[in-house]
Design a protein around this motif. Sequence first.
Motif, PDB file in Angstrom:
ATOM      1  N   SER A 196      77.436 -69.866  52.735  1.00 41.82           N
ATOM      2  CA  SER A 196      77.396 -68.447  52.544  1.00 41.82           C
ATOM      3  C   SER A 196      77.032 -67.734  53.898  1.00 41.82           C
ATOM      4  O   SER A 196      76.449 -68.259  54.970  1.00 41.82           O
ATOM      5  N   THR A 316      75.628 -75.087  52.156  1.00 38.15           N
ATOM      6  CA  THR A 316      75.099 -75.585  50.945  1.00 38.15           C
ATOM      7  C   THR A 316      74.931 -76.982  50.889  1.00 38.15           C
ATOM      8  O   THR A 316      75.387 -77.641  52.062  1.00 38.15           O
ATOM      9  N   SER A 317      74.594 -77.712  50.161  1.00 39.35           N
ATOM     10  CA  SER A 317      74.421 -79.210  49.894  1.00 39.35           C
ATOM     11  C   SER A 317      75.969 -79.701  50.162  1.00 39.35           C
ATOM     12  O   SER A 317      76.120 -80.699  50.737  1.00 39.35           O
TER      13      SER A 317
END
Length: 343
Positions: A196, A316-317
């Motif tokens: 993001s 993110t993961s």
Amino acid sequence: MSQRQTSGDNSTNYQVAGDLHTGLSYRDVKEIADDVFHQNFTRLATEAASTAEERARAICDKFLEKLSNESPESLNNARNPDFQRALFRVQEEFATTGDEDLGDLLVDMLVDRSKQAGGSFRQVVLNEALKTAPRLTSAQVTVLGAIFMARYVNVNANSIPLLHATLRKFWLPLVKGLSQPSDANMGHLAYAGCGSISLGVVTFTQLFLERYPGLLTLGFEEDQYPWISEFKDKGIVMRCLRDPAKLQIAAVSQADLENKLSTIDVGEHANELQQLLKANPISGEAIHAEIESLDPEFKNFAETWENSAMKSFDLTSVGIAIAHAHCRRVLGSAMPSVDIWLS
């Protein structure tokens, strides 16, 4: 040769002339993979079908060889439907595209995924990463790798020369030839679930000041802090690396200092010592000059970082899993296991 066995109820008899293997073999898993692919892949025209099958076999062989070398016990997971689905996804993508870079990336993630226990967080993340990676261009994957190394990987360096060597060994291969990503490319990475774009900014100089404050300080005068003399013999204070006429805290990072402070009694000076670690850093211009002098590619990376949304992109993961696989493909065994970041 006559052999006879007897056994009780609800038992299993084994009769062999050589070694006994009760788990799935390489050949067993390969046959399972071939069956799953043929049963699920859309039938194509003869020539296209032949190419697809050849690619599917090639990527399966590459995966099984890597898994056999790293974790042969994980071959038994081939009975698991989730394993078969993940393997088919890799075969399908490579059979369709034939993209060697994508194939290697998917194989690395599939090997990591195959080592995980059923239903674990890492397995879920790696399953998602296997679905997401084919939606990215190779340039976008390269951007993820550069962000991952710059923001999320801490490589130990306890001297200025070692810092320079670390950047050449770990950073340079991942930022070499990096093109500045457009806002549309960064937006696509966010849309694909890899990260993001935040309001916060991590500048190029902060990448280094946050990791290595003890290697980027100009130190302080001893008479500024009379109480500091009591820590000279405790391994907490040392001569400044960049100005021997001054002192500095004998730690590279905040975590390094905290480990040292945990072994001694520093009384009321703990906060002051932590503040001194980051006090009087070299200027941003000096950091740019020092890093960029190591290789022209670092100058390009600094400009790319400062002039794109990379400096505001939080992974993110799933983004971490894809970026890690790319880094491992580039750096090889020097890259630690993804488990460190997906815990």
